[in-house]
Write an enzyme that holds these catalytic residues in place. Sequence first.
Site, short mmCIF file in Angstrom:
data_model
loop_
_atom_site.label_atom_id
_atom_site.label_comp_id
_atom_site.label_asym_id
_atom_site.label_seq_id
_atom_site.Cartn_x
_atom_site.Cartn_y
_atom_site.Cartn_z
N LYS A 22 -10.68 5.85 8.51
CA LYS A 22 -9.45 6.05 8.54
C LYS A 22 -8.86 5.14 7.55
O LYS A 22 -7.86 5.60 7.02
CB LYS A 22 -9.31 4.94 10.07
CG LYS A 22 -7.80 4.69 10.10
CD LYS A 22 -7.32 4.07 11.42
CE LYS A 22 -7.87 2.38 11.41
NZ LYS A 22 -6.64 1.63 10.77
N ASN A 23 -9.41 4.14 7.01
CA ASN A 23 -8.43 3.24 6.17
C ASN A 23 -8.35 3.79 4.73
O ASN A 23 -7.85 3.18 3.83
CB ASN A 23 -9.02 1.55 6.34
CG ASN A 23 -8.49 1.24 7.43
OD1 ASN A 23 -7.42 1.77 8.35
ND2 ASN A 23 -8.98 0.04 7.82
N ARG A 93 0.16 0.93 10.30
CA ARG A 93 0.36 0.08 8.94
C ARG A 93 0.41 1.00 7.77
O ARG A 93 1.02 0.88 6.86
CB ARG A 93 -0.91 -0.63 8.94
CG ARG A 93 -0.95 -1.78 8.00
CD ARG A 93 -0.10 -2.95 8.85
NE ARG A 93 0.56 -3.76 8.06
CZ ARG A 93 1.72 -4.56 7.95
NH1 ARG A 93 2.25 -4.44 9.12
NH2 ARG A 93 2.01 -5.43 7.17
N CYS A 117 -1.73 -2.97 13.92
CA CYS A 117 -2.28 -4.07 15.09
C CYS A 117 -1.67 -5.19 15.03
O CYS A 117 -1.20 -5.92 13.85
CB CYS A 117 -3.76 -4.19 15.02
SG CYS A 117 -4.71 -2.76 15.45
N ARG A 122 1.95 -10.56 9.65
CA ARG A 122 1.42 -9.54 8.66
C ARG A 122 2.41 -9.45 7.40
O ARG A 122 3.05 -8.24 7.10
CB ARG A 122 1.06 -8.26 8.92
CG ARG A 122 -0.06 -8.12 10.18
CD ARG A 122 -0.48 -7.05 10.69
NE ARG A 122 -1.37 -6.52 9.81
CZ ARG A 122 -2.09 -5.07 9.99
NH1 ARG A 122 -2.03 -4.73 11.17
NH2 ARG A 122 -2.86 -4.62 9.14
N ASP A 306 -12.73 -6.42 10.88
CA ASP A 306 -12.69 -5.15 11.90
C ASP A 306 -13.67 -5.16 12.61
O ASP A 306 -13.92 -4.24 13.58
CB ASP A 306 -11.99 -3.79 11.00
CG ASP A 306 -10.75 -3.81 10.21
OD1 ASP A 306 -9.98 -4.84 10.76
OD2 ASP A 306 -10.43 -3.17 9.58
N ARG A 398 -6.09 5.72 18.09
CA ARG A 398 -5.58 5.71 16.77
C ARG A 398 -6.75 5.83 15.75
O ARG A 398 -6.47 6.07 14.59
CB ARG A 398 -4.52 4.44 16.56
CG ARG A 398 -3.46 4.25 17.09
CD ARG A 398 -2.66 3.04 16.81
NE ARG A 398 -2.95 2.59 15.38
CZ ARG A 398 -3.22 1.52 14.86
NH1 ARG A 398 -3.08 0.46 15.93
NH2 ARG A 398 -3.47 1.35 13.88
N1 EPU Z 1 -1.45 -10.74 3.21
C1 EPU Z 1 -0.62 -11.65 2.65
N2 EPU Z 1 0.29 -11.17 1.93
C2 EPU Z 1 0.47 -9.71 1.71
C3 EPU Z 1 -0.56 -8.87 2.25
C4 EPU Z 1 -1.58 -9.63 2.99
O1 EPU Z 1 -0.52 -12.85 2.70
O2 EPU Z 1 1.41 -9.33 0.97
C5 EPU Z 1 -2.61 -11.54 3.97
C6 EPU Z 1 -2.71 -11.12 5.38
O3 EPU Z 1 -1.89 -11.96 6.25
C7 EPU Z 1 -3.96 -11.36 5.82
C8 EPU Z 1 -4.88 -11.11 4.52
O4 EPU Z 1 -3.99 -11.17 3.45
O5 EPU Z 1 -4.42 -12.50 6.11
C9 EPU Z 1 -5.43 -9.60 4.39
O6 EPU Z 1 -4.45 -8.50 4.64
P1 EPU Z 1 -4.69 -7.20 4.07
O7 EPU Z 1 -3.32 -7.00 3.27
O8 EPU Z 1 -6.11 -6.99 3.30
O9 EPU Z 1 -4.59 -6.16 5.16
P2 EPU Z 1 -3.99 -4.79 5.42
O10 EPU Z 1 -4.10 -3.99 4.08
O11 EPU Z 1 -2.57 -4.96 6.17
C10 EPU Z 1 -5.94 -3.47 6.07
C11 EPU Z 1 -6.62 -2.50 7.23
C12 EPU Z 1 -6.98 -3.53 8.40
C13 EPU Z 1 -7.88 -4.69 7.92
C14 EPU Z 1 -7.40 -5.30 6.83
C15 EPU Z 1 -8.20 -6.38 6.16
C16 EPU Z 1 -5.40 -0.37 7.02
C17 EPU Z 1 -4.38 0.57 7.36
N3 EPU Z 1 -5.55 -1.64 7.68
O12 EPU Z 1 -4.86 -4.24 6.69
O13 EPU Z 1 -7.46 -2.78 9.38
O14 EPU Z 1 -8.21 -5.64 9.03
O15 EPU Z 1 -7.20 -4.38 5.86
O16 EPU Z 1 -9.57 -5.77 5.93
O17 EPU Z 1 -6.20 -0.40 5.94
C18 EPU Z 1 -8.07 -1.66 11.52
O18 EPU Z 1 -8.69 -0.78 11.03
O19 EPU Z 1 -8.27 -1.92 12.69
C19 EPU Z 1 -7.23 -2.66 10.75
C20 EPU Z 1 -6.45 -3.36 11.51
#
Ligand code: EPU
Length: 428
Positions: A22-23, A93, A117, A122, A306, A398
Amino acid sequence: MEKIIINGGNPLYGTIEVSGMKNSSLPILFGTILVSGDCIIENLPPIDDVFAALSILKAMGARVRMLDATTVQINTDGIVCGSAPYEQAIHMRGSYYIAGAELSRFGRTRVPLPGGCDFGQRPIDQHIKGFEKLGASVQVEEGYINAESEGVLQGASVYMDVVSVGATINVILAAVLAEGVTTIDNAAREPHIVDLANFLNACGADIAGAGTDVIRIKGVGSLKGVTYGVIPDMIEAGTYMIAAAATGGKLTISNVIPKHLESVTAKLTEMGAVVEENDTCVVVSAPTELKAVNVKTQPYPGFPTDMNPQMCVLLCLAEGVSMLREGVWDNRFRYVKELARMGADITVEPKVATVRGKTPLKGAKVNAVDLRAGAAVVIAGLAAEGTTEIGDIYHIERGYERIVEKLRKVGADIEKRVVPDDMGAAVI
Ligand code: EPU
């Protein structure tokens, strides 16, 4: 209301084939915005987030044609910048990857703030910082990310203050057609970042270092369409590995890259399970007794956040006390109250759960509070005595392809059923 109903207690035996990730599907699909001509993307997971991404691209003016259940042909030549539909984009997301891709191609973007989620805050400050470093001016207002640059974006050095999958991906997308070289320091190293870079490089991009914490992107003039296959989903694979261990069974999980599963394999082995690795599959055999362990979730190659909820279920079944620390999100333990309904004995401080194991899990009415929390209550239901009824299963759908069918094939007593709500109302 559609629910998943599980009569627990059956050990799982057999083979489960893992779908595409997915990601990495989401950034690759939105990454096609950068490409001229047709792309054919293979091994896409047929899950709701992918259908939503395709529907958003279509609404923006892309030509999207499913060639079979897991292969799509996309042409984004005619898309209209800034036209991502609000209602669809806010439910996922990955829709914010449109921002990086549009900025790179058009020098401007307008994208609804993304959903996904609920793990507490976030923020997207690192995405914004990256775009600004490349020369865009960015405003977040009225529920949208608006950004534009004067002319083409310019390559720059971007240091990520936190390791962020999404920000790393968005800056890669923005930098691909920028002028000059961009470096991302403290980049995320997840396999989906490597997958996106491989796709973009196949299209003609010049990205080096994906999979390490320093990524260098040399801007190119244009990208051309290719045929590309998405890698297997390591979180789906890890979920079924834990289901094997939790039910006292033995599962072969096929179509995986065992290297991506090393942190999960290591913890399962520490708990007493036997994990055999082959080229494209892992075989997980449950031990007679699971041992308590401590786990901390971290960015890749650490134990994935995850897999936090699924692992928590396994710790509930292990002899002794385990500590589960969340190292990525502020509020990942919302699912604990659902497991408590099933008899789990867990205390949560903000980012640490203390799990007192081997309390017998009993079937109950529970909800999927988010995607991976949903997978966790499925595993808990499989391991529990009695019947578990899971609501809000749209979260699960999802991200997991045909989870009910896949589990039923390996011996689970599980079905999806329309259940009248507690008020007795007829629900279709
Ligand atoms: N963060 C910041 N600032 C930013 C971006 C992130 O402080 O601008 C912080 C977040 O608050 C968090 C950490 O950095 O504490 C990591 O966030 P990240 O940006 O890596 O997460 P994401 O890209 O929003 C993706 C996956 C999530 C997964 C996370 C971590 C997708 C669509 N989502 O989210 O997947 O938990 O990376 O590996 O790729 C899932 O698939 O169930 C899921 C939630």
